[in-house]
Design a protein around this motif. Structure first.
Motif, PDB file in Angstrom:
ATOM      1  N   THR A 296       1.037  -1.191  -0.013  1.00 36.84           N
ATOM      2  CA  THR A 296      -0.217  -0.115  -0.041  1.00 36.84           C
ATOM      3  C   THR A 296       1.057   1.340   0.128  1.00 36.84           C
ATOM      4  O   THR A 296       2.023   0.972   0.271  1.00 36.84           O
ATOM      5  CB  THR A 296      -0.746   0.283   1.286  1.00 36.84           C
ATOM      6  OG1 THR A 296      -0.334  -0.032   2.396  1.00 36.84           O
ATOM      7  CG2 THR A 296      -1.929  -1.113   1.054  1.00 36.84           C
ATOM      8  N   SER A 297       0.219   2.291  -0.531  1.00 33.13           N
ATOM      9  CA  SER A 297       1.125   3.734  -0.483  1.00 33.13           C
ATOM     10  C   SER A 297       1.658   4.030   1.020  1.00 33.13           C
ATOM     11  O   SER A 297       1.079   3.904   1.961  1.00 33.13           O
ATOM     12  CB  SER A 297       0.078   4.650  -0.992  1.00 33.13           C
ATOM     13  OG  SER A 297      -0.247   4.477  -2.212  1.00 33.13           O
ATOM     14  N   SER A 298       2.790   4.577   0.848  1.00 34.38           N
ATOM     15  CA  SER A 298       3.661   4.936   2.069  1.00 34.38           C
ATOM     16  C   SER A 298       2.747   6.231   2.565  1.00 34.38           C
ATOM     17  O   SER A 298       2.167   7.020   1.939  1.00 34.38           O
ATOM     18  CB  SER A 298       4.982   5.133   1.757  1.00 34.38           C
ATOM     19  OG  SER A 298       5.095   6.317   1.002  1.00 34.38           O
ATOM     20  N   TYR A 299       3.075   6.365   4.065  1.00 38.84           N
ATOM     21  CA  TYR A 299       2.661   7.657   4.392  1.00 38.84           C
ATOM     22  C   TYR A 299       3.404   8.984   3.854  1.00 38.84           C
ATOM     23  O   TYR A 299       2.389   9.746   3.701  1.00 38.84           O
ATOM     24  CB  TYR A 299       3.019   7.862   6.080  1.00 38.84           C
ATOM     25  CG  TYR A 299       2.548   6.814   7.023  1.00 38.84           C
ATOM     26  CD1 TYR A 299       1.057   6.501   7.012  1.00 38.84           C
ATOM     27  CD2 TYR A 299       3.060   6.015   7.638  1.00 38.84           C
ATOM     28  CE1 TYR A 299       0.525   5.544   7.712  1.00 38.84           C
ATOM     29  CE2 TYR A 299       2.693   4.718   8.350  1.00 38.84           C
ATOM     30  CZ  TYR A 299       1.455   4.589   8.440  1.00 38.84           C
ATOM     31  OH  TYR A 299       0.838   3.881   9.348  1.00 38.84           O
ATOM     32  N   TYR A 300       4.305   8.877   3.370  1.00 36.29           N
ATOM     33  CA  TYR A 300       5.155   9.982   2.778  1.00 36.29           C
ATOM     34  C   TYR A 300       4.334  10.256   1.478  1.00 36.29           C
ATOM     35  O   TYR A 300       4.112  11.180   1.200  1.00 36.29           O
ATOM     36  CB  TYR A 300       6.495   9.562   2.596  1.00 36.29           C
ATOM     37  CG  TYR A 300       7.166  10.721   1.591  1.00 36.29           C
ATOM     38  CD1 TYR A 300       7.758  11.832   2.137  1.00 36.29           C
ATOM     39  CD2 TYR A 300       7.157  10.539   0.294  1.00 36.29           C
ATOM     40  CE1 TYR A 300       8.420  12.785   1.546  1.00 36.29           C
ATOM     41  CE2 TYR A 300       8.004  11.544  -0.412  1.00 36.29           C
ATOM     42  CZ  TYR A 300       8.693  12.622   0.173  1.00 36.29           C
ATOM     43  OH  TYR A 300       8.948  13.795  -0.726  1.00 36.29           O
ATOM     44  N   HIS A 301       4.014   9.302   0.736  1.00 37.80           N
ATOM     45  CA  HIS A 301       3.625   9.255  -0.456  1.00 37.80           C
ATOM     46  C   HIS A 301       2.021  10.034  -0.305  1.00 37.80           C
ATOM     47  O   HIS A 301       1.556  10.869  -1.016  1.00 37.80           O
ATOM     48  CB  HIS A 301       3.189   8.146  -1.154  1.00 37.80           C
ATOM     49  CG  HIS A 301       2.583   8.223  -2.632  1.00 37.80           C
ATOM     50  ND1 HIS A 301       3.140   8.831  -3.751  1.00 37.80           N
ATOM     51  CD2 HIS A 301       1.529   7.736  -3.195  1.00 37.80           C
ATOM     52  CE1 HIS A 301       2.464   8.692  -4.739  1.00 37.80           C
ATOM     53  NE2 HIS A 301       1.404   8.198  -4.504  1.00 37.80           N
ATOM     54  N   LEU A 302       1.149   9.343   0.443  1.00 39.27           N
ATOM     55  CA  LEU A 302      -0.158  10.050   0.763  1.00 39.27           C
ATOM     56  C   LEU A 302       0.040  11.484   1.251  1.00 39.27           C
ATOM     57  O   LEU A 302      -0.797  12.267   0.808  1.00 39.27           O
ATOM     58  CB  LEU A 302      -0.893   9.218   1.869  1.00 39.27           C
ATOM     59  CG  LEU A 302      -1.008   7.802   1.380  1.00 39.27           C
ATOM     60  CD1 LEU A 302      -1.496   6.835   2.412  1.00 39.27           C
ATOM     61  CD2 LEU A 302      -2.254   7.675   0.282  1.00 39.27           C
TER      62      LEU A 302
END
Length: 347
Positions: A296-302
């Protein structure tokens, strides 16, 4: 006749006047344009819209409680040990393409937390109350279609919680007081209540994110968030707060907005991981927590996507958002604060 004259005089006093911008001697008021936005509205009525929720507004009380709990959770989430240092640097950006020197710090002392959450609760109370009034009685802001959906979802979530709470209280009252009260004489929240309140917290968070994600286009005060901030500029008397007294409210809006962006990223990732695990389980396969985290998408990416979309100054390829307006207005207020000569004091 005299009584009617006094009543008319009182209405005249309470009505907010729209001054001519070129003749307004206060550069701060010229810059923020509050009087224009609230022109011809009743000062006392508008101020009541940002007052704390009372016992006659149980839905608003639930909303405010959910907001406070959500911010507490966000403070625990917004740390390097949970989301990583890169995410904290990203959310602290003011300009999308310019690196920051320091990561975002979620820590606040209790006085600051109370002060900052009070500002956001006032904005939320203002919007919810205004939506229940006739359009002629509140400022001309306009909810986006997404905001209209999210506020309806939030209201429904609050009503569901309220209905459950009433049923729970009725059952408890009929149980001859078998449950114990806490030391202050109030009932402690049960695990079920905390679980149900999480749904309200999630919907409050989503509504706040939607308030931030509002392209201003050509009319800044169509933003419900900016409109709510305007009302907070009214003093108890007939005047307006000056830059020195008001800029902390902008700081409150910015600080908690960044907290909520990180919390939103955290919630989205948790939801994505849960959906992924459900998908694997329907295929009679298992997936580890670590693997679902990687897929799943990383916190950074989100966080980066939200920061670029509505949390920074517009680079010119998108419309500005409330955060840009707040950044610019706060900067102007700071310039006034730090260039205005303080009054003399004889000791």
């Amino acid at each position: 006749m005299e009584e009617a004259f006094r009543a008319a005089e009182d209405r005249e006093r309470r009505e907010i006047k729209e001054f001519e911008e070129s003749r307004e001697p206060n550069p701060w008021l010229r810059r923020v344009g509050w009087a224009v936005h609230l022109a011809r509205l009743d000062r006392d009525d508008i101020r009541e819209m940002v007052e704390p929720a009372d016992d006659e507004e149980p839905e608003l009380q639930i909303l405010c409680k959910a907001f406070d709990w959500m911010i507490q959770n966000a403070q625990h989430t917004t740390v390097q040990e949970v989301v990583g240092q890169a995410a904290l640097f990203e959310v602290n950006k003011k300009e999308a393409n310019k690196e920051t020197q320091m990561p975002f710090d979620s820590w606040m002392d209790i006085t600051t937390v109370q002060s900052y959450t009070h500002v956001w609760r006032q904005i939320l109370c203002y919007i919810v109350r205004a939506e229940e009034e006739e359009p002629i009685h509140w400022p001309a802001y306009k909810l986006t279609p997404r905001q209209e959906i999210s506020i309806q979802i939030l209201r429904e979530s609050i009503r569901e919680f309220q209905a459950w709470k009433h049923a729970e209280d009725a059952e408890r009252d009929g149980s001859n007081g078998e449950e114990e009260e806490d030391k202050e004489g109030e009932w402690e929240e049960s695990d079920e209540e905390i679980k149900r309140m999480k749904k309200v917290q999630r919907d409050v968070l989503q509504f706040c994110i939607d308030l931030l994600d509002h392209p201003l286009q050509d009319r800044e005060y169509e933003s419900a968030m900016i409109s709510g901030l305007v009302v907070l500029g009214l003093r108890d008397d007939e005047g307006w707060l000056d830059a020195e007294d008001y800029t902390p409210k902008y700081s409150a809006a910015i600080k908690l907005a960044r907290l909520m962006v990180v919390q939103e990223a955290y919630e989205r990732k948790e939801e994505a991981m849960e959906l992924l695990q459900e998908r694997y389980s329907t295929q009679q396969q298992g997936i580890s927590q670590d693997k679902s985290r990687w897929e799943t998408s990383s916190y950074y990416h989100l966080i980066s996507r939200m920061v670029k979309k509505f949390m920074t100054m517009s680079p010119g390829d998108r419309d500005p958002t409330p955060m840009q307006w707040i950044f610019q207005a706060r900067l102007y207020g700071f310039k006034i604060r730090y260039t205005t000569t303080a009054e003399g004091c004889i000791q």
